[in-house]
Design a protein around this motif. Structure first.
Motif, PDB file in Angstrom:
ATOM      1  N   ARG A 201       0.814  -1.217   0.000  1.00 40.81           N
ATOM      2  CA  ARG A 201       0.000   0.000   0.000  1.00 40.81           C
ATOM      3  C   ARG A 201       0.849   1.269   0.000  1.00 40.81           C
ATOM      4  O   ARG A 201       2.079   1.229   0.053  1.00 40.81           O
ATOM      5  N   ALA A 202       0.164   2.387  -0.033  1.00 40.93           N
ATOM      6  CA  ALA A 202       0.782   3.694  -0.245  1.00 40.93           C
ATOM      7  C   ALA A 202       1.875   3.984   0.772  1.00 40.93           C
ATOM      8  O   ALA A 202       1.687   3.800   1.976  1.00 40.93           O
ATOM      9  N   GLY A 203       3.024   4.433   0.272  1.00 45.70           N
ATOM     10  CA  GLY A 203       4.103   4.886   1.139  1.00 45.70           C
ATOM     11  C   GLY A 203       4.926   3.795   1.772  1.00 45.70           C
ATOM     12  O   GLY A 203       5.884   4.087   2.500  1.00 45.70           O
ATOM     13  N   ALA A 204       4.594   2.541   1.526  1.00 42.53           N
ATOM     14  CA  ALA A 204       5.406   1.455   2.090  1.00 42.53           C
ATOM     15  C   ALA A 204       6.746   1.396   1.368  1.00 42.53           C
ATOM     16  O   ALA A 204       6.865   1.770   0.202  1.00 42.53           O
ATOM     17  N   VAL A 205       7.777   0.923   2.083  1.00 39.85           N
ATOM     18  CA  VAL A 205       9.110   0.773   1.511  1.00 39.85           C
ATOM     19  C   VAL A 205       9.507  -0.694   1.583  1.00 39.85           C
ATOM     20  O   VAL A 205       9.567  -1.283   2.673  1.00 39.85           O
ATOM     21  N   ILE A 206       9.757  -1.279   0.418  1.00 42.74           N
ATOM     22  CA  ILE A 206      10.263  -2.643   0.331  1.00 42.74           C
ATOM     23  C   ILE A 206      11.679  -2.523  -0.198  1.00 42.74           C
ATOM     24  O   ILE A 206      11.903  -2.259  -1.376  1.00 42.74           O
ATOM     25  N   ASP A 207      12.664  -2.703   0.686  1.00 44.30           N
ATOM     26  CA  ASP A 207      14.050  -2.389   0.370  1.00 44.30           C
ATOM     27  C   ASP A 207      14.868  -3.669   0.233  1.00 44.30           C
ATOM     28  O   ASP A 207      15.187  -4.327   1.217  1.00 44.30           O
ATOM     29  N   GLY A 208      15.197  -4.009  -1.015  1.00 43.97           N
ATOM     30  CA  GLY A 208      16.037  -5.165  -1.280  1.00 43.97           C
ATOM     31  C   GLY A 208      17.490  -4.807  -1.486  1.00 43.97           C
ATOM     32  O   GLY A 208      18.254  -5.615  -2.032  1.00 43.97           O
ATOM     33  N   GLY A 209      17.883  -3.618  -1.041  1.00 45.98           N
ATOM     34  CA  GLY A 209      19.246  -3.166  -1.277  1.00 45.98           C
ATOM     35  C   GLY A 209      20.291  -3.879  -0.453  1.00 45.98           C
ATOM     36  O   GLY A 209      21.428  -4.052  -0.892  1.00 45.98           O
ATOM     37  N   GLU A 210      19.936  -4.330   0.767  1.00 49.82           N
ATOM     38  CA  GLU A 210      20.901  -4.989   1.661  1.00 49.82           C
ATOM     39  C   GLU A 210      20.434  -6.382   2.061  1.00 49.82           C
ATOM     40  O   GLU A 210      20.793  -6.877   3.119  1.00 49.82           O
ATOM     41  N   GLY A 211      19.662  -7.008   1.219  1.00 49.47           N
ATOM     42  CA  GLY A 211      19.145  -8.338   1.505  1.00 49.47           C
ATOM     43  C   GLY A 211      17.800  -8.510   0.834  1.00 49.47           C
ATOM     44  O   GLY A 211      17.165  -7.538   0.425  1.00 49.47           O
ATOM     45  N   PHE A 212      17.345  -9.742   0.723  1.00 43.03           N
ATOM     46  CA  PHE A 212      16.107 -10.012  -0.011  1.00 43.03           C
ATOM     47  C   PHE A 212      14.874  -9.634   0.803  1.00 43.03           C
ATOM     48  O   PHE A 212      14.911  -9.538   2.032  1.00 43.03           O
ATOM     49  N   VAL A 213      13.745  -9.450   0.104  1.00 40.41           N
ATOM     50  CA  VAL A 213      12.431  -9.316   0.717  1.00 40.41           C
ATOM     51  C   VAL A 213      11.458 -10.132  -0.119  1.00 40.41           C
ATOM     52  O   VAL A 213      11.403  -9.970  -1.348  1.00 40.41           O
ATOM     53  N   ALA A 214      10.682 -10.998   0.511  1.00 37.43           N
ATOM     54  CA  ALA A 214       9.673 -11.789  -0.178  1.00 37.43           C
ATOM     55  C   ALA A 214       8.329 -11.600   0.513  1.00 37.43           C
ATOM     56  O   ALA A 214       8.212 -11.828   1.722  1.00 37.43           O
ATOM     57  N   ILE A 215       7.336 -11.170  -0.246  1.00 35.60           N
ATOM     58  CA  ILE A 215       5.991 -10.938   0.266  1.00 35.60           C
ATOM     59  C   ILE A 215       5.087 -12.008  -0.340  1.00 35.60           C
ATOM     60  O   ILE A 215       4.909 -12.062  -1.555  1.00 35.60           O
ATOM     61  N   GLY A 216       4.517 -12.874   0.504  1.00 35.03           N
ATOM     62  CA  GLY A 216       3.786 -14.035   0.027  1.00 35.03           C
ATOM     63  C   GLY A 216       2.413 -13.727  -0.517  1.00 35.03           C
ATOM     64  O   GLY A 216       1.871 -12.614  -0.375  1.00 35.03           O
ATOM     65  N   GLU A 217       1.824 -14.737  -1.117  1.00 38.05           N
ATOM     66  CA  GLU A 217       0.516 -14.606  -1.750  1.00 38.05           C
ATOM     67  C   GLU A 217      -0.542 -14.154  -0.747  1.00 38.05           C
ATOM     68  O   GLU A 217      -0.679 -14.723   0.334  1.00 38.05           O
ATOM     69  N   GLY A 218      -1.277 -13.117  -1.112  1.00 40.59           N
ATOM     70  CA  GLY A 218      -2.341 -12.619  -0.258  1.00 40.59           C
ATOM     71  C   GLY A 218      -1.884 -11.797   0.929  1.00 40.59           C
ATOM     72  O   GLY A 218      -2.713 -11.314   1.713  1.00 40.59           O
ATOM     73  N   ALA A 219      -0.590 -11.597   1.090  1.00 37.84           N
ATOM     74  CA  ALA A 219      -0.084 -10.778   2.201  1.00 37.84           C
ATOM     75  C   ALA A 219      -0.332  -9.301   1.926  1.00 37.84           C
ATOM     76  O   ALA A 219      -0.434  -8.872   0.766  1.00 37.84           O
ATOM     77  N   ILE A 220      -0.415  -8.525   2.985  1.00 35.04           N
ATOM     78  CA  ILE A 220      -0.658  -7.085   2.864  1.00 35.04           C
ATOM     79  C   ILE A 220       0.415  -6.337   3.637  1.00 35.04           C
ATOM     80  O   ILE A 220       0.664  -6.616   4.815  1.00 35.04           O
ATOM     81  N   VAL A 221       1.053  -5.375   2.963  1.00 36.58           N
ATOM     82  CA  VAL A 221       1.984  -4.447   3.607  1.00 36.58           C
ATOM     83  C   VAL A 221       1.288  -3.107   3.659  1.00 36.58           C
ATOM     84  O   VAL A 221       1.012  -2.489   2.622  1.00 36.58           O
TER      85      VAL A 221
END
Length: 414
Positions: A201-221
């Motif tokens: 959603r709006a304004g969230a930060v998903i930062d893969g610069g220093e390691g991975f990020v995985a957001i699963g099916e149906g998950a909400i940030v």
């Protein structure tokens, strides 16, 4: 040859985290130990040995697998505390030991190939927990090294970072398939996975610069959340607005996470959705941390953390260790936990100050002491908590829950 993941007597060292699940149901990295075996042994029909009290629930959850049963006289027993990797998978699939042979590391039985008669009693049943020492006496033992396994209560946290990175090698990083709001920021998308049906959603930060990020099916940030530095968010989980989730965090299916979280394993359907710090901790299924709950994971003098388990102190050798909490336990608003606190299952913690570093199962209280938490209110609360997530407490699950309330009577210790 029948390959059987088994529980041995050392599983009791891992109480209360394995009170309602077999040891291979524990999570290390972003997968359970069982899932790691299945990943490295594709197509192999694994069988499962576990404590008899757990078997009805496990059969209910996995109706298509062999549980506590023998279908071949030629058995390969595999210790369910082993963290499976490619080398373990290769050994089981192609380099099994000869019959009558055991592979032993630091005195612990890891693998044993033997006739079924050596492990079945007069009624044709497995022992509740296999006795590795007895089995070793009947087998030719070969010393091995280099295998990773859970031997102590804190090992899942100690091994978590390396395992999370190993598990990440199987993630489809670089794919953004969910709905990402235009104002959300994705840093280094080649190191990020947003699954179909996930929402950022709006304004969230998903930062893969220093390691991975995985957001699963149906998950909400949710808006303004920051997720970075090796984070796995499982299916249908929710990362709340303004959360800071970073540095080696694994979030199980359907869990709700808020506040500041680092270096943690959080199993499915846990709830830590409010402000407060959680670090270097293991939260089991159905735990609930009230608003403002915080854990200490570093001693003021920076020395190694000790835990108290079964009234006995253990040196963990870890500089960072927070809360190890069994299933269905909860804390009230503004609770605080000291470094290396062990909370049993179905415990209710409340009140000012630090509670003891060992909190018994089915107990109610805080820094002033604990009293027994009756089984009837405990069951009713658990049933309500599960129903809120659309999960019905089955008769088998309730029977296991009640069994654990009487654990001392059954010779099950923490």
């Amino acid at each position: 040859m029948q390959v059987v993941l088994f529980e041995d007597r050392q599983v009791r060292r891992l109480m209360p985290l394995v009170a309602l699940k077999p040891v291979y149901g524990m999570t290390v990295g972003c997968r359970t130990i069982r899932e790691k075996f299945e990943r490295h042994l594709p197509g192999m029909n694994l069988s499962f040995h576990l404590r008899r009290a757990l078997a009805p629930v496990y059969r209910e959850s996995f109706p298509d697998v062999q549980v506590n049963s023998v279908v071949d006289d030629d058995l390969l027993l595999v210790n369910g505390r082993i963290i499976c990797d490619a080398a373990v998978g290769e050994l089981i699939a192609r380099s099994v030991p000869e019959s009558g042979t055991a592979l032993v590391q630091d005195g612990e039985l890891l693998f044993a190939r033997l006739p079924a008669s050596l492990v079945l009693d007069a009624d044709g049943l497995f022992d509740d927990c296999l006795d590795g020492e007895r089995l070793k006496a009947d087998l030719r033992c070969i010393s091995v090294e280099g295998f990773r396994l859970l031997s102590f209560l804190w090992d899942a946290v100690a091994l978590h970072t390396d395992e999370l990175l190993r598990d990440a090698s199987f993630l489809p990083l670089g794919r953004i398939e969910g709905a990402v709001h235009p104002s959300a920021v994705i840093v280094n998308p080649s190191n990020v996975f947003v699954a179909p049906g996930a929402v950022v959603r709006a304004g969230a930060v998903i930062d893969g610069g220093e390691g991975f990020v995985a957001i699963g099916e149906g998950a909400i940030v949710e808006p303004q959340a920051v997720v970075m530095q090796n984070v796995y968010a499982g299916s249908s989980c929710r990362i709340k607005a303004g959360a800071r989730v970073y540095s080696n965090v694994s979030i199980g299916r359907g869990s709700k996470i808020g506040g500041e979280v680092e270096d943690c394993i959080i199993e499915a359907y846990a709830n830590k959705q409010h402000d407060g710090f959680l670090g270097h901790s293991y939260l089991s299924h159905w735990c609930n941390l009230g608003a403002g709950t915080s854990t200490s994971d570093l001693k003021n003098n920076y020395s190694a953390v000790r835990i108290l388990q079964g009234g006995r102190h253990y040196e963990t050798g870890l500089q960072f260790l927070g809360l190890l909490m069994g299933e269905h336990s909860r804390s009230a608003i503004n609770s605080a936990f000291n470094t290396g606190t062990v909370a049993g299952m179905a415990a209710n913690v409340f009140g000012a100050g630090f509670p003891p570093k060992e909190i018994p199962s089915f107990a109610w209280g805080g820094s002033g002491g604990f009293e027994a938490y009756g089984i009837e209110p405990a069951v009713q609360t658990a049933r309500k908590v599960m129903a809120r997530r659309g999960v019905v407490m089955s008769a088998a699950y309730e029977a296991l829950f009640r069994f654990m309330a009487d654990a001392p009577k059954h010779g099950v210790s923490e």
